[in-house]
Design a protein around this motif. Structure first.
Motif, mmCIF file in Angstrom:
data_model
loop_
_atom_site.group_PDB
_atom_site.id
_atom_site.type_symbol
_atom_site.label_atom_id
_atom_site.label_comp_id
_atom_site.label_asym_id
_atom_site.label_seq_id
_atom_site.Cartn_x
_atom_site.Cartn_y
_atom_site.Cartn_z
ATOM 1 N N THR A 111 9.618 0.974 -16.106
ATOM 2 C CA THR A 111 9.876 0.379 -17.415
ATOM 3 C C THR A 111 10.822 1.211 -18.274
ATOM 4 O O THR A 111 10.984 0.927 -19.464
ATOM 5 C CB THR A 111 8.546 0.165 -18.162
ATOM 6 O OG1 THR A 111 7.772 1.374 -18.133
ATOM 7 C CG2 THR A 111 7.740 -0.948 -17.530
ATOM 8 N N GLY A 112 11.432 2.243 -17.695
ATOM 9 C CA GLY A 112 12.480 2.962 -18.387
ATOM 10 C C GLY A 112 12.041 4.130 -19.241
ATOM 11 O O GLY A 112 12.860 4.681 -19.982
ATOM 12 N N PHE A 113 10.771 4.538 -19.155
ATOM 13 C CA PHE A 113 10.333 5.724 -19.884
ATOM 14 C C PHE A 113 10.746 6.979 -19.110
ATOM 15 O O PHE A 113 10.704 7.005 -17.883
ATOM 16 C CB PHE A 113 8.816 5.717 -20.070
ATOM 17 C CG PHE A 113 8.325 4.684 -21.047
ATOM 18 C CD1 PHE A 113 8.221 4.983 -22.398
ATOM 19 C CD2 PHE A 113 7.968 3.419 -20.616
ATOM 20 C CE1 PHE A 113 7.766 4.036 -23.298
ATOM 21 C CE2 PHE A 113 7.518 2.458 -21.510
ATOM 22 C CZ PHE A 113 7.416 2.769 -22.861
ATOM 23 N N ASP A 137 1.346 5.630 -16.266
ATOM 24 C CA ASP A 137 1.361 6.585 -15.169
ATOM 25 C C ASP A 137 2.813 6.754 -14.727
ATOM 26 O O ASP A 137 3.729 6.150 -15.294
ATOM 27 C CB ASP A 137 0.437 6.155 -14.030
ATOM 28 C CG ASP A 137 0.819 4.817 -13.404
ATOM 29 O OD1 ASP A 137 1.985 4.399 -13.534
ATOM 30 O OD2 ASP A 137 -0.050 4.195 -12.755
ATOM 31 N N ARG A 138 3.053 7.566 -13.705
ATOM 32 C CA ARG A 138 4.444 7.899 -13.365
ATOM 33 C C ARG A 138 5.214 6.699 -12.801
ATOM 34 O O ARG A 138 6.397 6.519 -13.105
ATOM 35 C CB ARG A 138 4.474 9.061 -12.365
ATOM 36 C CG ARG A 138 4.076 10.386 -12.979
ATOM 37 C CD ARG A 138 4.116 11.519 -11.967
ATOM 38 N NE ARG A 138 5.489 11.844 -11.560
ATOM 39 C CZ ARG A 138 5.776 12.776 -10.664
ATOM 40 N NH1 ARG A 138 4.794 13.464 -10.074
ATOM 41 N NH2 ARG A 138 7.036 13.028 -10.345
ATOM 42 N N ALA A 139 4.564 5.880 -11.974
ATOM 43 C CA ALA A 139 5.265 4.750 -11.376
ATOM 44 C C ALA A 139 5.629 3.711 -12.430
ATOM 45 O O ALA A 139 6.753 3.197 -12.469
ATOM 46 C CB ALA A 139 4.408 4.125 -10.278
ATOM 47 N N GLU A 157 9.008 4.277 -7.400
ATOM 48 C CA GLU A 157 9.664 5.526 -7.772
ATOM 49 C C GLU A 157 8.879 6.123 -8.928
ATOM 50 O O GLU A 157 8.333 5.399 -9.769
ATOM 51 C CB GLU A 157 11.120 5.285 -8.171
ATOM 52 C CG GLU A 157 11.995 4.776 -7.033
ATOM 53 C CD GLU A 157 13.448 4.661 -7.449
ATOM 54 O OE1 GLU A 157 14.027 5.709 -7.803
ATOM 55 O OE2 GLU A 157 13.984 3.539 -7.422
ATOM 56 N N LEU A 158 8.835 7.438 -8.977
ATOM 57 C CA LEU A 158 8.007 8.128 -9.960
ATOM 58 C C LEU A 158 8.879 8.763 -11.039
ATOM 59 O O LEU A 158 9.916 9.367 -10.740
ATOM 60 C CB LEU A 158 7.163 9.210 -9.286
ATOM 61 C CG LEU A 158 6.296 8.757 -8.116
ATOM 62 C CD1 LEU A 158 5.486 9.934 -7.588
ATOM 63 C CD2 LEU A 158 5.369 7.618 -8.518
ATOM 64 N N ALA A 159 8.445 8.632 -12.284
ATOM 65 C CA ALA A 159 9.135 9.305 -13.377
ATOM 66 C C ALA A 159 9.080 10.813 -13.168
ATOM 67 O O ALA A 159 8.121 11.355 -12.611
ATOM 68 C CB ALA A 159 8.483 8.931 -14.711
ATOM 69 N N ASP A 160 10.120 11.502 -13.608
ATOM 70 C CA ASP A 160 10.176 12.950 -13.443
ATOM 71 C C ASP A 160 9.039 13.634 -14.191
ATOM 72 O O ASP A 160 8.591 13.171 -15.248
ATOM 73 C CB ASP A 160 11.509 13.488 -13.965
ATOM 74 C CG ASP A 160 12.693 13.078 -13.107
ATOM 75 O OD1 ASP A 160 12.470 12.746 -11.916
ATOM 76 O OD2 ASP A 160 13.827 13.080 -13.614
ATOM 77 N N GLU A 161 8.575 14.739 -13.626
ATOM 78 C CA GLU A 161 7.560 15.570 -14.258
ATOM 79 C C GLU A 161 7.829 17.018 -13.871
ATOM 80 O O GLU A 161 8.101 17.307 -12.697
ATOM 81 C CB GLU A 161 6.152 15.171 -13.802
ATOM 82 C CG GLU A 161 5.025 16.054 -14.336
ATOM 83 C CD GLU A 161 4.811 15.950 -15.840
ATOM 84 O OE1 GLU A 161 4.144 16.835 -16.404
ATOM 85 O OE2 GLU A 161 5.318 14.968 -16.453
ATOM 86 N N PRO A 162 7.805 17.942 -14.826
ATOM 87 C CA PRO A 162 7.981 19.355 -14.465
ATOM 88 C C PRO A 162 6.931 19.798 -13.451
ATOM 89 O O PRO A 162 5.826 19.265 -13.399
ATOM 90 C CB PRO A 162 7.797 20.085 -15.801
ATOM 91 C CG PRO A 162 8.065 19.067 -16.846
ATOM 92 C CD PRO A 162 7.617 17.756 -16.267
ATOM 93 N N VAL A 163 7.294 20.781 -12.650
ATOM 94 C CA VAL A 163 6.344 21.344 -11.695
ATOM 95 C C VAL A 163 5.370 22.244 -12.445
ATOM 96 O O VAL A 163 5.772 23.098 -13.251
ATOM 97 C CB VAL A 163 7.088 22.140 -10.599
ATOM 98 C CG1 VAL A 163 6.091 22.891 -9.720
ATOM 99 C CG2 VAL A 163 7.946 21.201 -9.765
#
Length: 507
Positions: A357-359, A350-352, A114-120
């Motif tokens: 790890t909760g960031f 990185d995003r994954a 799963e990938l951490a959120d990132e603005p478009v």
């Protein structure tokens, strides 16, 4: 005046290929998909005694599709710039993800990707800071300047041979993903280097002296007057090398150490840069260069060094080799703290890994060195911050009664947890009663990471700060190479163990 993206790159069917690949990935059920098309041009020149010995100019052009399907990664790449081919590559990436998910289930499961959120970031363009594209300069002119400088060194007494090299890279990258981020980037970097060699015909003794000019994210102007005083350095090398040839061997012991930025950048790279890559700290990366003593459970509590130690990860530094606008996860470049007041407070993500790890967000450290390679968590520009009111290098030396001043990098050794290390340098000077007292040879300094940074008793001011770095940081299997910068001031370390390398070799 800022440069624009090379029109020959923009003339490629970037959007059409991305649309074809991403549409196929969506149709096959991908939870996430990204498309990355790159054109990387690299040129190298090498001269031996002012005569060309090697030359290469290559271009790597291709694209990659990466997907998350059923909680697993899939990746495939191609070079056929047609819509049908791009869709096929996307299908291959999904098929690989399905296979990976099946293997994980049969092995008893595992963490879903799963990938951490990132603005478009829609329709963004970024170009690195440079004036003259080195590829706009004819190869004959590039080679001619190296030959001219080599000939000048060869005319100096005591210089027996001169090696010269110039590496140049022009990198274009187009990225698009299913969230709607679309970025187009261009960056240029250079690594010039000259090495003078002296050989004593009577004794057979020899040694060398290399330029201290670091590799940079600049253009051809770096060799013609902007960013480095080449004239001064080339004029000084023969005399410095002659002194080094006559210098006595160091007496092993414990000394105070003043380390110049031209040496300290490499210590930062090995003992902080790699150690704060979170995939190493978690044990995911181990095969190529080990894991890290700075494990995740020590975040916020590990005393990395003295309270004077403040280290940042930075993807935005001007002229930095790891400076970008957006990473290969589509994350905007940032700057953040890794060590604050001597305490470990951050990692490179990185995003994954950030999500796992909760960031809340990645700090933009995904990078692949070619269109045929999958993005990895790679190093940012990791830099030791200067003391805003700190001393000059001369004043740092002036406060040392018995010590050694270290200039330039050379060989090094560090263990697989980035903890026990040993570094040499280009040249070393004895410090006696606050003054330089001539060069010594055969020097290496040895410590553990926390002992060394814990012994830092003074940090130089902004006037001592230099952005060093390397073109050839290696990681992963199959191996990938990345360029990265490390800025630092001069710094003073108390009570460091100094080895005599000739005595150590004889044991």
């Amino acid at each position: 005046m800022p440069h624009e993206i090379d029109p020959t790159f923009l003339s490629l069917p970037l959007r059409a290929l991305a649309d074809a690949a991403l549409a196929r990935a969506r149709a096959l059920g991908a939870e996430h998909a990204d498309f990355r098309l790159e054109r990387v041009r690299g040129a190298s020149l090498r001269l031996r005694d002012a005569r060309p010995s090697a030359s290469a100019d290559t271009t790597d052009l291709g694209y990659a599709v990466r997907v998350v399907h059923d909680g697993a990664w899939g990746f495939a790449s191609g070079v056929d710039l047609t819509m049908d081919a791009a869709a096929r590559v996307a299908s291959q990436a999904v098929a690989l993800a399905k296979l990976s998910a099946q293997v994980a289930r049969e092995a008893g499961g595992g963490d879903r990707v799963e990938l951490a959120d990132e603005p478009v970031h829609s329709e963004q363009t970024w170009v690195s800071s440079y004036e003259v594209d080195p590829f706009s300069v004819p190869e004959a002119e590039r080679s001619g300047l190296l030959a001219e400088w080599s000939a000048e060194l060869l005319r100096a007494p005591g210089v027996s041979h001169v090696d010269a090299a110039l590496l140049a890279v022009h990198e274009n990258k187009f990225y698009a993903d299913t969230a709607g981020t679309v970025t187009t980037q261009q960056r240029v970097r250079l690594h010039p280097q000259l090495t003078a060699v002296s050989v004593d015909g009577a004794s057979g003794e020899f040694d060398s002296m290399r330029t201290l000019a670091p590799p940079v994210g600049r253009g051809w102007e770096y060799l013609t007057g902007t960013g480095w005083d080449w004239r001064r350095e080339l004029d000084e090398i023969p005399g410095l090398l002659a002194e080094k040839m006559r210098a006595p061997s160091v007496r092993a012991g414990v000394y105070d150490l003043v380390v110049d930025p031209s040496n300290l950048w490499l210590t930062i790279h090995e003992s902080i840069g790699h150690a704060t890559e979170l995939d190493r700290a978690l044990g995911y990366e181990a095969a190529y260069a080990g894991t890290s003593f700075a494990t995740f459970d020590r975040l916020g509590s590990l005393k990395y060094g003295s309270p004077l130690m403040n280290v940042t990860g930075d993807r935005t530094a001007e002229h930095g080799l790891a400076t970008i606008g957006y990473d290969d996860d589509g994350v905007r470049a940032q700057s953040w703290d890794l060590v604050r007041d001597g305490i470990l407070v951050g990692y490179q993500l990185d995003r994954a890994i950030a999500h796992r790890t909760g960031f809340e967000r990645s700090n933009g450290c995904a990078y692949a060195d070619s269109p045929g390679h999958v993005p990895l968590q790679r190093m940012a520009n990791v830099s030791l911050r200067p003391d805003p009111g700190g001393m000059s290098t001369e004043d740092l030396i002036g406060g040392v009664e018995r010590g050694i001043y270290v200039v330039g990098d050379r060989s090094w050794s560090i263990d697989m947890q980035r903890y026990n290390f040993q570094f040499t340098g280009q040249r070393f000077y004895r410090i006696e009663n606050g003054r330089l007292a001539g060069q010594v040879r055969d020097v290496a300094y040895q410590a553990t990471t926390t002992d060394f940074w814990g012994s830092m008793t003074a940090v130089g001011g902004p006037g001592t700060y230099v952005l060093g770095g390397a073109f050839n940081c290696g990681k992963a299997q199959p191996g990938q190479i990345a360029a990265v910068s490390h800025g630092c001031p001069s710094a003073l370390f108390g009570g460091v163990t100094i080895l005599n390398t000739t005595q150590e070799a004889g044991r």
